[in-house]
Write a protein that holds these residues in place. Structure first.
Motif, PDB file in Angstrom:
ATOM      1  N   PRO A  47      -6.393   1.560  -6.292  1.00  0.00           N
ATOM      2  CA  PRO A  47      -7.107   1.704  -5.022  1.00  0.00           C
ATOM      3  C   PRO A  47      -8.160   0.600  -4.872  1.00  0.00           C
ATOM      4  CG  PRO A  47      -8.037   3.190  -6.605  1.00  0.00           C
ATOM      5  CD  PRO A  47      -6.885   2.496  -7.288  1.00  0.00           C
ATOM      6  N   ALA A  48      -8.865   0.611  -3.760  1.00  0.00           N
ATOM      7  CA  ALA A  48      -9.907  -0.390  -3.511  1.00  0.00           C
ATOM      8  C   ALA A  48     -10.990  -0.374  -4.592  1.00  0.00           C
ATOM      9  CB  ALA A  48     -10.532  -0.153  -2.135  1.00  0.00           C
ATOM     10  N   SER A  49     -11.242   0.777  -5.203  1.00  0.00           N
ATOM     11  CA  SER A  49     -12.274   0.873  -6.250  1.00  0.00           C
ATOM     12  C   SER A  49     -11.880   0.104  -7.511  1.00  0.00           C
ATOM     13  CB  SER A  49     -12.528   2.334  -6.626  1.00  0.00           C
ATOM     14  OG  SER A  49     -11.405   2.868  -7.321  1.00  0.00           O
ATOM     15  N   GLY A 109      -3.426   3.314  -2.470  1.00  0.00           N
ATOM     16  CA  GLY A 109      -3.745   2.071  -3.141  1.00  0.00           C
ATOM     17  C   GLY A 109      -2.520   1.189  -3.207  1.00  0.00           C
ATOM     18  N   GLU A 110      -2.658   0.064  -3.870  1.00  0.00           N
ATOM     19  CA  GLU A 110      -1.573  -0.900  -4.007  1.00  0.00           C
ATOM     20  C   GLU A 110      -0.721  -0.562  -5.230  1.00  0.00           C
ATOM     21  OE1 GLU A 110      -1.079  -5.723  -4.616  1.00  0.00           O
ATOM     22  OE2 GLU A 110      -3.019  -4.886  -4.080  1.00  0.00           O
ATOM     23  N   LYS A 118       0.849  -1.189   0.000  1.00  0.00           N
ATOM     24  CA  LYS A 118       0.000   0.000   0.000  1.00  0.00           C
ATOM     25  C   LYS A 118       0.884   1.238   0.000  1.00  0.00           C
ATOM     26  CE  LYS A 118      -4.179   1.805   2.040  1.00  0.00           C
ATOM     27  NZ  LYS A 118      -5.202   1.620   3.067  1.00  0.00           N
TER      28      LYS A 118
END
Length: 68
Positions: free
Chosen positions: A51-53, A28-29, A18
């Motif tokens: 990102p998570a999205s 994000g990753e 992250k």
């Protein structure tokens, strides 16, 4: 600079960790680091962040830091 594999991806130590994009404050990753060759011969290292999205964005590698 870190080693680059035959496909052109840099083996960055923060891959799959992250990170935060400092200018946007987005997190994000880190999925990949690629190299972009410009007309004047400069090589710009580009970080690709997911990102998570799931909608990835890119920024200069110098703009990222690990999230602790």
């Amino acid at each position: 600079m870190n080693p680059v594999d035959p496909a052109g991806y840099e083996q960055h130590p923060l891959l799959r960790r992250k990170v935060r994009d400092i200018p946007s404050n987005g997190e994000g990753e880190l999925m990949a680091v690629t190299h972009e060759l410009h007309d004047d011969g400069r090589v710009v290292r580009i970080a690709h962040i997911r990102p998570a999205s799931g909608v990835e964005w890119s920024t200069a590698v110098d703009n990222i830091q690990p999230v602790i």
